[in-house]
Design an enzyme around this catalytic site. Structure first.
Site, PDB file in Angstrom:
ATOM      1  N   TRP A  32      29.591 -52.673  26.757  1.00 49.14           N
ATOM      2  CA  TRP A  32      29.558 -53.221  28.337  1.00 49.14           C
ATOM      3  C   TRP A  32      29.365 -54.729  28.225  1.00 49.14           C
ATOM      4  O   TRP A  32      28.544 -55.307  27.357  1.00 49.14           O
ATOM      5  CB  TRP A  32      28.574 -52.456  29.127  1.00 49.14           C
ATOM      6  N   ASP A  88      35.151 -45.068  27.777  1.00 46.00           N
ATOM      7  CA  ASP A  88      34.472 -43.981  26.980  1.00 46.00           C
ATOM      8  C   ASP A  88      35.655 -42.871  26.724  1.00 46.00           C
ATOM      9  O   ASP A  88      36.478 -42.632  27.473  1.00 46.00           O
ATOM     10  CB  ASP A  88      33.561 -43.003  27.698  1.00 46.00           C
ATOM     11  N   GLN A 137      38.310 -43.074  29.873  1.00 49.40           N
ATOM     12  CA  GLN A 137      38.011 -43.786  30.877  1.00 49.40           C
ATOM     13  C   GLN A 137      39.131 -44.782  31.256  1.00 49.40           C
ATOM     14  O   GLN A 137      39.175 -45.927  29.971  1.00 49.40           O
ATOM     15  CB  GLN A 137      36.732 -44.513  31.058  1.00 49.40           C
ATOM     16  N   PHE A 149      34.678 -40.426  36.741  1.00 51.28           N
ATOM     17  CA  PHE A 149      33.674 -40.753  35.531  1.00 51.28           C
ATOM     18  C   PHE A 149      33.895 -39.802  34.175  1.00 51.28           C
ATOM     19  O   PHE A 149      34.400 -38.832  34.269  1.00 51.28           O
ATOM     20  CB  PHE A 149      32.343 -40.974  35.838  1.00 51.28           C
ATOM     21  N   SER A 150      33.037 -40.102  33.166  1.00 54.28           N
ATOM     22  CA  SER A 150      33.221 -39.493  31.815  1.00 54.28           C
ATOM     23  C   SER A 150      32.940 -37.989  31.929  1.00 54.28           C
ATOM     24  O   SER A 150      32.055 -37.423  32.902  1.00 54.28           O
ATOM     25  CB  SER A 150      32.327 -39.930  30.833  1.00 54.28           C
ATOM     26  N   ARG A 207      25.294 -37.700  35.265  1.00 59.56           N
ATOM     27  CA  ARG A 207      26.723 -37.886  35.042  1.00 59.56           C
ATOM     28  C   ARG A 207      26.911 -37.353  33.541  1.00 59.56           C
ATOM     29  O   ARG A 207      26.361 -37.184  32.610  1.00 59.56           O
ATOM     30  CB  ARG A 207      27.165 -39.032  35.081  1.00 59.56           C
ATOM     31  N   ASP A 208      28.264 -37.336  33.260  1.00 64.70           N
ATOM     32  CA  ASP A 208      28.903 -37.165  31.645  1.00 64.70           C
ATOM     33  C   ASP A 208      28.608 -35.804  31.196  1.00 64.70           C
ATOM     34  O   ASP A 208      28.062 -35.745  30.042  1.00 64.70           O
ATOM     35  CB  ASP A 208      28.256 -38.348  30.826  1.00 64.70           C
ATOM     36  N   GLU A 221      23.194 -41.990  28.913  1.00 62.99           N
ATOM     37  CA  GLU A 221      24.642 -41.737  29.179  1.00 62.99           C
ATOM     38  C   GLU A 221      25.355 -40.973  28.170  1.00 62.99           C
ATOM     39  O   GLU A 221      24.716 -41.002  26.986  1.00 62.99           O
ATOM     40  CB  GLU A 221      25.353 -43.182  29.333  1.00 62.99           C
ATOM     41  N   TRP A 253      42.642 -51.195  30.920  1.00 66.05           N
ATOM     42  CA  TRP A 253      41.321 -51.219  30.627  1.00 66.05           C
ATOM     43  C   TRP A 253      40.938 -49.743  30.055  1.00 66.05           C
ATOM     44  O   TRP A 253      41.092 -48.882  30.921  1.00 66.05           O
ATOM     45  CB  TRP A 253      40.143 -51.530  31.531  1.00 66.05           C
TER      46      TRP A 253
HETATM   47  C1  FRU Z   1      29.283 -44.841  29.815  1.00 67.82           C
HETATM   48  C2  FRU Z   1      29.694 -44.739  31.363  1.00 67.82           C
HETATM   49  C3  FRU Z   1      29.547 -43.277  31.862  1.00 67.82           C
HETATM   50  C4  FRU Z   1      30.147 -43.306  32.955  1.00 67.82           C
HETATM   51  C5  FRU Z   1      31.388 -44.098  32.627  1.00 67.82           C
HETATM   52  C6  FRU Z   1      31.944 -45.006  33.681  1.00 67.82           C
HETATM   53  O1  FRU Z   1      30.248 -45.960  29.152  1.00 67.82           O
HETATM   54  O2  FRU Z   1      28.839 -45.672  32.020  1.00 67.82           O
HETATM   55  O3  FRU Z   1      27.957 -43.070  31.892  1.00 67.82           O
HETATM   56  O4  FRU Z   1      30.603 -41.948  33.330  1.00 67.82           O
HETATM   57  O5  FRU Z   1      30.907 -44.976  31.498  1.00 67.82           O
HETATM   58  O6  FRU Z   1      33.353 -45.468  33.348  1.00 67.82           O
END
Ligand code: FRU
Length: 483
Positions: free
Chosen positions: A306, A42, A58, A102-103, A164-165, A222, A39
């Protein structure tokens, strides 16, 4: 060895185990970056290291059916089209990232790659039920990644659970980081983008709220990105929770931007535009940009969305990236996206070149192709992409002043568009994806579709093309140099 089989062998041999390797390449892209198996979501850590582009993503290596616990997958390329698969860069192997690496993003400084990411930890029986901290990792060879011993570098205790991110860049003597966050105001969850600053990449201080939702931009921002372009600043992000309005905001989550002014003295961002969607297709999310060595602002996005059941999931993989695009800004604060010129490296032989009328049909080789059309601006134009099981309709409606993409059923995507002079369209088709660029890149659509059998491109109704060109596209994923 035939090409399909060769791709399979290479995909399998490049992966760390053969578990769940690609079982069928009917939907597997020929020239868009996809995972060797498993899979992908991002794009992460996009950077240039020793003159090569590196793109992390990801990644769940164990299954193409779900995101699992996020790792960082890794690929590199010298031309943004021929990709080399590299070993998994980061595993969820620390207490602070046990439920997902995560991202995040990368910066390269004095020969070292600095990777900033979010460590996600789930706490199923607590409220809130997860926690997100920011972490650092480095690489000096562009392959082996070492997590910083004193992680996390930002705990954000008062900003939990969704923080995050990190997207990091350098300006003057400081490093800056924009982070996505959700906060509660009057009992309502709202999204926002926070700006942090550091002089040494490990000690960070929050310096401003770059932007926050007034309710109209949802509950969480995000993958924020913030950069200067053509004399203004662009805040690009993927807000969750925007309600659809007519033809706008029809995807589950959106990706869009606000243009404005910013100065590094007070760190305040003054918007000059509304929030605009960056792409009008069905499957486009979680963008990331970098400034490359040629001074180009390059953008890549996840060509998926998603909570969508993609038929490729049963083939051992899910997800791919868009073609990398070059960004520029118009005087009225609209982003223009052009496919990078390196696309020529993936172009194969011409299948058709000339003028053409309704009824013209060209069959693509190997389900991949590039289509270019110039047509009169005062006439409707309909192009269909057809296979045994699906008709994708691309339409320029001159009277309405709109362009649209319809994969059948009830999920039309449409936006206003009137070309200044001729109608120009570039379409990139790749086994299970289509990317449309209208005009000079004023309007784009990125969508997935799942054809069985050969793909044809067709002019329909009264369409007239002064120029129609259709090229084959090569297989450029994970093949050795002599291919
Ligand atoms: C965006 C997201 C980010 C997160 C990542 C997790 O698509 O939800 O905010 O870091 O994917 O896989």
């Amino acid at each position: 060895m035939n090409t399909v089989f060769k791709l399979l062998v290479i995909a399998i041999s490049c992966s760390s185990s053969s578990l769940g390797a690609i079982e069928n390449d009917r939907y597997y892209p020929r020239y868009h970056l996809a995972p060797p198996k498993g899979w992908m979501n991002d794009p992460n850590g996009f950077c240039i290291f020793k003159n090569e582009y590196h793109l992390f993503y990801q990644y769940n290596p164990d299954s193409g059916k779900d995101p699992g616990i996020a790792h960082w997958g890794h690929a590199k390329s010298s031309d943004l089209f021929h990709w080399v698969d590299l070993p998994i860069a980061m595993y969820p192997d620390k207490t602070y990232d046990a439920d997902g690496v995560f991202s995040g993003s990368a910066v390269v400084d004095s020969g070292t790659m600095y990777l900033f990411y979010t460590g996600n930890v789930n706490m199923p029986n607590e409220k809130p039920d997860h926690k997100q901290v920011q972490a650092l990792a480095t690489s000096t060879d562009g392959i082996t990644v070492t997590k910083y011993v004193s992680n996390p570098i930002i705990t954000g205790a008062d900003k939990q659970p969704d923080l995050r991110d990190p997207k990091v860049w350098k300006h003057g003597n400081y490093w800056y980081m924009v982070l996505g966050n959700s906060f509660v105001k009057d009992g309502v969850s709202l999204g926002r983008a926070l700006l942090y600053r550091s002089s040494n990449r490990v000690d960070w201080k929050e310096v401003s709220v770059l932007h926050e939702s007034d309710g109209s931009l949802g509950f969480m921002y995000e993958c924020p990105d913030f950069f200067e372009l053509d004399g203004r600043f662009v805040l690009l992000f993927s807000p969750q929770g925007i309600e659809p309005q007519g033809d706008r905001f029809k995807n589950l989550y959106q990706t869009g931007y606000i243009v404005g002014h910013f100065n590094y003295n007070d760190n305040l961002f003054t918007p000059e535009s509304e929030f605009r969607e960056l792409d009008f297709g069905h499957d486009f999310y979680a963008t990331q940009t970098i400034l490359d060595n040629l001074g180009r602002r390059l953008l890549v996005a996840w060509l998926d969305m998603w909570k969508t059941d993609y038929p490729e999931q049963s083939d051992g993989f899910t997800g791919q990236m868009t073609i990398v695009r070059t960004l520029s800004l118009t005087n009225d604060n609209k982003l223009i996206q052009k496919p990078v010129t390196e696309i020529a490296k993936a172009r194969g032989k011409a299948l058709y070149m000339g003028n053409a009328w309704s009824g013209k049909k060209v069959t693509l080789s190997d389900k991949a192709g590039e289509v270019f059309i110039i047509a009169p601006r005062n006439k409707n134009m309909i192009l269909t992409i057809e296979s045994d099981n699906i008709v994708v309709t691309v339409k320029y409606d001159y009277t309405e002043g709109t362009v649209s993409l319809n994969r059948g059923g009830n999920d039309l995507r449409r936006t206003l568009y009137r070309p200044q002079s001729k109608l120009k369209l570039k379409a990139f088709i790749d086994a299970s994806s289509i990317e449309l660029f209208f005009g000079e890149g004023e309007v784009t659509f990125s969508s997935r579709f799942f054809p069985t059998g050969a793909i044809t491109v067709n002019l329909k109704d009264d369409s007239v093309a002064e120029i129609l060109s259709v090229h084959e596209m090569k297989r450029t994923l994970y093949l050795s140099k002599d291919n």
